[in-house]
Design a protein around this motif. Structure first.
Motif, PDB file in Angstrom:
ATOM      1  N   VAL A 147       0.836  -1.204   0.000  1.00 27.80           N
ATOM      2  CA  VAL A 147       0.000   0.000   0.000  1.00 27.80           C
ATOM      3  C   VAL A 147       0.874   1.260   0.000  1.00 27.80           C
ATOM      4  O   VAL A 147       0.555   2.249  -0.659  1.00 27.80           O
ATOM      5  CB  VAL A 147      -1.012  -0.037   1.182  1.00 27.80           C
ATOM      6  N   GLN A 148       2.016   1.188   0.680  1.00 29.45           N
ATOM      7  CA  GLN A 148       2.934   2.331   0.634  1.00 29.45           C
ATOM      8  C   GLN A 148       3.495   2.509  -0.781  1.00 29.45           C
ATOM      9  O   GLN A 148       3.605   3.643  -1.271  1.00 29.45           O
ATOM     10  CB  GLN A 148       4.062   2.143   1.637  1.00 29.45           C
ATOM     11  N   ALA A 149       3.841   1.400  -1.427  1.00 30.47           N
ATOM     12  CA  ALA A 149       4.326   1.482  -2.816  1.00 30.47           C
ATOM     13  C   ALA A 149       3.250   2.117  -3.701  1.00 30.47           C
ATOM     14  O   ALA A 149       3.548   2.934  -4.578  1.00 30.47           O
ATOM     15  CB  ALA A 149       4.693   0.096  -3.340  1.00 30.47           C
ATOM     16  N   ASP A 152       3.198   5.853  -3.023  1.00 31.97           N
ATOM     17  CA  ASP A 152       4.332   6.486  -3.712  1.00 31.97           C
ATOM     18  C   ASP A 152       4.032   6.605  -5.201  1.00 31.97           C
ATOM     19  O   ASP A 152       4.344   7.610  -5.827  1.00 31.97           O
ATOM     20  CB  ASP A 152       5.610   5.655  -3.512  1.00 31.97           C
ATOM     21  N   SER A 153       3.421   5.570  -5.747  1.00 35.00           N
ATOM     22  CA  SER A 153       3.066   5.565  -7.163  1.00 35.00           C
ATOM     23  C   SER A 153       2.045   6.667  -7.471  1.00 35.00           C
ATOM     24  O   SER A 153       2.150   7.357  -8.493  1.00 35.00           O
ATOM     25  CB  SER A 153       2.508   4.185  -7.498  1.00 35.00           C
ATOM     26  N   ALA A 154       1.069   6.844  -6.583  1.00 30.23           N
ATOM     27  CA  ALA A 154       0.068   7.905  -6.766  1.00 30.23           C
ATOM     28  C   ALA A 154       0.746   9.284  -6.791  1.00 30.23           C
ATOM     29  O   ALA A 154       0.391  10.150  -7.592  1.00 30.23           O
ATOM     30  CB  ALA A 154      -0.991   7.843  -5.661  1.00 30.23           C
ATOM     31  N   ARG A 155       1.748   9.464  -5.924  1.00 31.88           N
ATOM     32  CA  ARG A 155       2.518  10.715  -5.931  1.00 31.88           C
ATOM     33  C   ARG A 155       3.299  10.861  -7.229  1.00 31.88           C
ATOM     34  O   ARG A 155       3.368  11.956  -7.792  1.00 31.88           O
ATOM     35  CB  ARG A 155       3.508  10.734  -4.753  1.00 31.88           C
ATOM     36  N   GLY A 156       3.887   9.774  -7.700  1.00 31.75           N
ATOM     37  CA  GLY A 156       4.620   9.793  -8.970  1.00 31.75           C
ATOM     38  C   GLY A 156       3.711  10.121 -10.144  1.00 31.75           C
ATOM     39  O   GLY A 156       4.083  10.857 -11.046  1.00 31.75           O
ATOM     40  N   LEU A 157       2.486   9.576 -10.116  1.00 32.45           N
ATOM     41  CA  LEU A 157       1.501   9.893 -11.159  1.00 32.45           C
ATOM     42  C   LEU A 157       1.095  11.361 -11.061  1.00 32.45           C
ATOM     43  O   LEU A 157       0.802  12.001 -12.070  1.00 32.45           O
ATOM     44  CB  LEU A 157       0.273   8.984 -11.028  1.00 32.45           C
TER      45      LEU A 157
ATOM     46  N   LYS B 142       0.697  -6.404 -19.026  1.00 34.12           N
ATOM     47  CA  LYS B 142       0.813  -6.539 -17.569  1.00 34.12           C
ATOM     48  C   LYS B 142       2.208  -6.128 -17.090  1.00 34.12           C
ATOM     49  O   LYS B 142       2.358  -5.447 -16.080  1.00 34.12           O
ATOM     50  CB  LYS B 142       0.521  -7.998 -17.192  1.00 34.12           C
ATOM     51  N   VAL B 143       3.222  -6.554 -17.851  1.00 28.41           N
ATOM     52  CA  VAL B 143       4.594  -6.147 -17.539  1.00 28.41           C
ATOM     53  C   VAL B 143       4.709  -4.624 -17.632  1.00 28.41           C
ATOM     54  O   VAL B 143       5.238  -3.958 -16.743  1.00 28.41           O
ATOM     55  CB  VAL B 143       5.604  -6.834 -18.500  1.00 28.41           C
ATOM     56  N   ARG B 144       4.170  -4.088 -18.724  1.00 28.80           N
ATOM     57  CA  ARG B 144       4.307  -2.650 -18.970  1.00 28.80           C
ATOM     58  C   ARG B 144       3.690  -1.814 -17.845  1.00 28.80           C
ATOM     59  O   ARG B 144       4.330  -0.914 -17.304  1.00 28.80           O
ATOM     60  CB  ARG B 144       3.672  -2.291 -20.319  1.00 28.80           C
ATOM     61  N   THR B 145       2.456  -2.137 -17.481  1.00 27.26           N
ATOM     62  CA  THR B 145       1.815  -1.316 -16.443  1.00 27.26           C
ATOM     63  C   THR B 145       2.466  -1.526 -15.073  1.00 27.26           C
ATOM     64  O   THR B 145       2.545  -0.587 -14.290  1.00 27.26           O
ATOM     65  CB  THR B 145       0.299  -1.588 -16.351  1.00 27.26           C
ATOM     66  N   THR B 146       2.943  -2.749 -14.808  1.00 25.10           N
ATOM     67  CA  THR B 146       3.590  -2.980 -13.506  1.00 25.10           C
ATOM     68  C   THR B 146       4.895  -2.192 -13.411  1.00 25.10           C
ATOM     69  O   THR B 146       5.163  -1.534 -12.403  1.00 25.10           O
ATOM     70  CB  THR B 146       3.871  -4.488 -13.290  1.00 25.10           C
ATOM     71  N   VAL B 147       5.684  -2.250 -14.484  1.00 27.29           N
ATOM     72  CA  VAL B 147       6.967  -1.536 -14.473  1.00 27.29           C
ATOM     73  C   VAL B 147       6.734  -0.018 -14.453  1.00 27.29           C
ATOM     74  O   VAL B 147       7.446   0.729 -13.787  1.00 27.29           O
ATOM     75  CB  VAL B 147       7.865  -2.000 -15.655  1.00 27.29           C
ATOM     76  N   GLN B 148       5.682   0.437 -15.140  1.00 28.81           N
ATOM     77  CA  GLN B 148       5.346   1.867 -15.079  1.00 28.81           C
ATOM     78  C   GLN B 148       4.916   2.260 -13.661  1.00 28.81           C
ATOM     79  O   GLN B 148       5.301   3.319 -13.160  1.00 28.81           O
ATOM     80  CB  GLN B 148       4.248   2.205 -16.082  1.00 28.81           C
ATOM     81  N   SER B 153       6.309   4.919  -8.661  1.00 33.39           N
ATOM     82  CA  SER B 153       6.620   4.743  -7.252  1.00 33.39           C
ATOM     83  C   SER B 153       8.023   5.283  -6.923  1.00 33.39           C
ATOM     84  O   SER B 153       8.222   5.930  -5.892  1.00 33.39           O
ATOM     85  CB  SER B 153       6.519   3.255  -6.925  1.00 33.39           C
ATOM     86  N   ALA B 154       8.980   5.027  -7.822  1.00 34.91           N
ATOM     87  CA  ALA B 154      10.344   5.535  -7.623  1.00 34.91           C
ATOM     88  C   ALA B 154      10.343   7.072  -7.586  1.00 34.91           C
ATOM     89  O   ALA B 154      11.034   7.684  -6.769  1.00 34.91           O
ATOM     90  CB  ALA B 154      11.268   5.032  -8.733  1.00 34.91           C
ATOM     91  N   ARG B 155       9.522   7.678  -8.441  1.00 37.69           N
ATOM     92  CA  ARG B 155       9.385   9.143  -8.425  1.00 37.69           C
ATOM     93  C   ARG B 155       8.745   9.612  -7.115  1.00 37.69           C
ATOM     94  O   ARG B 155       9.154  10.623  -6.546  1.00 37.69           O
ATOM     95  CB  ARG B 155       8.508   9.614  -9.585  1.00 37.69           C
ATOM     96  N   GLY B 156       7.733   8.874  -6.672  1.00 34.78           N
ATOM     97  CA  GLY B 156       7.077   9.212  -5.397  1.00 34.78           C
ATOM     98  C   GLY B 156       8.035   9.084  -4.228  1.00 34.78           C
ATOM     99  O   GLY B 156       8.021   9.906  -3.303  1.00 34.78           O
TER     100      GLY B 156
END
Lengths: 186, 186
Positions: A147-149, A152-157, B142-148, B153-156
């Motif tokens: 859920v934390q990931a 973080d993803s929501a913030r990245g989006l 599925k790979v594409r959306t997961t990696v995106q 998340s990395a940006r967050g």
């Protein structure tokens, strides 16, 4: 809306639109339709005013979340509705305002610890609201990190949507997150 | 380092440290140890200079990624090594510089389309570098959306690490991402 909330609303909007360097106390007063003295009566300094304004934005986000959740389905589709709400709450003016404060805090030693403390507190509130609405066990380490990931993803989006139209990709990532979160309770 | 790269390096560092409003062409020239004319010889305007500087930062990120990957294990532990590298590349000065440009682009109509185009191009390059190092099928939806979702998340996590020390939580989320990505090829 009472004077205090009108001031906070104006402060958050101003910060979202103009950024920290243009966000002065007098401009907040002007936008809120009150005197500079009225702002100073409620808030001792500029840093405090904008930190509380973002806290107010984040409090509203939690309240809005609970509010919208009343219309969410109980069974299939619930996770997607919750996930989509979180993602959309990290777009637009409220995200812009929090981002601007975060960037300002990075560069201002007087602001940084206050913003960091407020963000940590509000982040925890939001996490638990999300856990409750998803009906998950928030103390399970796997649930917690997933859920934390997602947050973080929501913030990245939010960042991605900040400079361009990213809505199609955002929808695909949102749907994938609903699947990944559903797998937690499968 | 040649003059052009020295200018780009100085521009990215200045932007990371001082933000857009303080990032002038003369200050870049001063930091790079060249004349203002030398900067103008390489870059026609301030917007172009800083956009190219961030493109240079992002190009270096991809190059560094490939470079570090030479030391990654081939079998177990590879995904975690790749994921950790991506997460750490979204921390510190290079993340600060890209974030500052993104915030500036939001507020400057002249800058926004250029930054959006550059970010989209560099984002795709980074995505494919990541897919290659993870040995995944990047055209699988599925790979594409997961990696995106992971990249968002990395940006967050970059944002979270921007105003406070978030390293312990970051490590837990990193490990969880390695698991989620490994599940893609399970």
């Amino acid at each position: 809306m009472n004077t205090r909330n009108r001031i906070l609303d104006a402060a958050a909007q101003l910060l979202a639109e103009e950024g920290w360097s243009a966000a002065s106390v007098s401009e907040v007063a002007k936008r809120a339709g009150v005197t500079r003295g009225a702002v100073q009566h409620h808030f001792t300094d500029r840093e405090g005013l904008f930190t509380v304004a973002i806290e107010y934005v984040l409090e509203n986000r939690v309240a809005e979340f609970h509010d919208q959740a009343k219309g969410f389905p109980a069974g299939p589709g619930r996770t997607l509705a919750v996930v989509r709400t979180v993602v959309e709450q990290h777009q637009g003016a409220s995200f812009a305002a929090t981002l601007q404060l975060c960037v300002a805090a990075h560069g201002e030693p007087a602001l940084r610890p206050r913003v960091a403390a407020m963000e940590a507190e509000m982040g925890a509130k939001y996490y638990w609201a999300l856990i409750e609405l998803l009906r998950l066990d928030g103390s399970d380490p796997k649930v917690r990190t997933t859920v934390q990931a997602f947050l973080d993803s929501a913030r990245g989006l939010g960042l991605a949507g900040f400079i361009g139209d990213d809505s199609r990709r955002r929808e695909r990532v949102t749907r994938r997150w609903a699947e990944m979160i559903d797998e937690l309770s499968a």
